[in-house]
Design an enzyme around this catalytic site. Structure first.
Site, short mmCIF file in Angstrom:
data_model
loop_
_atom_site.label_atom_id
_atom_site.label_comp_id
_atom_site.label_asym_id
_atom_site.label_seq_id
_atom_site.Cartn_x
_atom_site.Cartn_y
_atom_site.Cartn_z
N HIS A 1 0.83 -1.20 0.00
CA HIS A 1 0.00 0.00 0.00
C HIS A 1 0.87 1.25 0.00
CE1 HIS A 1 1.19 -0.27 4.20
NE2 HIS A 1 0.79 0.98 4.38
N ASP B 1 0.56 4.99 1.92
CA ASP B 1 -0.18 5.47 3.10
C ASP B 1 -1.28 6.46 2.73
OD1 ASP B 1 1.14 3.97 5.07
OD2 ASP B 1 2.80 5.40 5.14
N HIS C 1 4.71 0.18 0.13
CA HIS C 1 5.53 -0.56 1.08
C HIS C 1 4.73 -1.66 1.74
CE1 HIS C 1 3.76 2.88 3.25
NE2 HIS C 1 3.76 2.11 4.33
N ARG D 1 6.04 6.89 13.36
CA ARG D 1 6.01 7.46 12.01
C ARG D 1 5.42 8.86 12.00
NH1 ARG D 1 1.86 4.67 8.40
NH2 ARG D 1 0.51 6.35 9.14
#
Length: 282
Positions: A98, A100, A258, A273
């Protein structure tokens, strides 16, 4: 600063540099940004910096966003905590390929991810170069998808396991976003294949040029979407990173996808993150 390319497709490890210094140096930050656009994802090890410096570095790229499902650090808005623990046996699901927040109208431009704690082996993350994936598509497929658009859904992904009332409330707050199947990178002008694990269906496939009879739309659209999503699975488009505590990845969320490999149970894996708000795809 030394730059070591990690694969032919994407990815470079930076050595001899501290990410925290780029918070205060315009020249060093400019080097980071140029290298990011060139290599798609940058990696650094042995980075000693605070959560405040983490947020400050990411904010140099743009404003940060919180996540409606994953928890954020209460003292540092925009710093999402992705914590996996053996004490949470029902929270072992990791993810699929996917990019983000493509379920947002303006998905993330990129992210800065730091490893706080990880298993001694396993828990790697992989990235795929979706500009290269588009470039390598057959010309017939490029022509077929040139004007296609698709829906991306938080309801059908993060919301799927929720009780129906909570799931529908999530969808009401974040309606499915519609994006071009091939988007243009806002910085480089490259064409990028832009469907992933959040993509549910095409919205304008059912046209006379593609569908002879209504029945054509069902297998035709579904098979094409599966084929496009599967391009991220091709090893020649990928790089794989083994985490250590205080290692960092910075990636261009526009041009990559990723995948966090879920092979480390029953260990802890704690990541933090900072996601950077991007632009509306075109």
């Amino acid at each position: 600063m030394q730059v070591r390319q990690l694969s032919c497709a994407l990815g470079a490890e930076l050595q001899g540099v501290d990410l925290a210094d780029a918070v205060r140096s315009d020249d060093l930050f400019g080097e980071f940004r140029a290298l990011l656009l060139k290599h798609r994802v940058l990696f650094l090890r042995n980075q000693q910096f605070s959560r405040a410096e983490h947020v400050a570095f990411a904010r140099r790229f743009g404003e940060l966003e919180d996540h409606p499902v994953a928890g954020s650090d209460p003292e540092h808005p925009g710093l999402v905590r992705i914590y996996k623990s053996p004490d949470q046996p029902n929270d072992r699901y990791e993810n699929c390929w996917h990019a983000d927040t493509t379920w947002r109208e303006a998905p993330q431009f990129g992210a800065v991810l730091r490893c706080v704690e990880c298993p001694p082996v396993g828990g790697d993350t992989m990235w795929a170069n979706m500009a290269l994936a588009y470039e390598r598509l057959p010309d017939t497929v490029k022509a077929q998808i040139a004007d296609l658009r698709a829906r991306h859904s938080i309801e059908a992904s993060f919301g799927a396991a929720m009780p129906i009332e909570k799931r529908l409330a999530l969808k009401a707050q974040y309606p499915d976003a519609e994006h071009p199947v091939v988007r243009t990178h806002p910085d480089t002008g490259e064409k990028v294949l832009y469907v992933n694990g959040f993509t549910t269906h095409f919205t304008n496939y059912h046209t006379p040029g593609r569908v002879r009879f209504g029945q054509d739309a069902n297998p035709g659209a579904a098979d094409l979407l599966r084929y496009l999503v599967s391009q991220a699975y091709i090893p020649e488009f990928q790089v794989r990173w083994r985490w250590e505590p205080n290692s960092v990845a910075i990636w261009d969320n526009t041009a990559t996808q990723h995948y966090a490999v879920m092979d480390y149970a029953p260990c802890h894996r704690k990541m933090e993150r900072a996601g950077i708000i991007g632009s509306v795809p075109y």
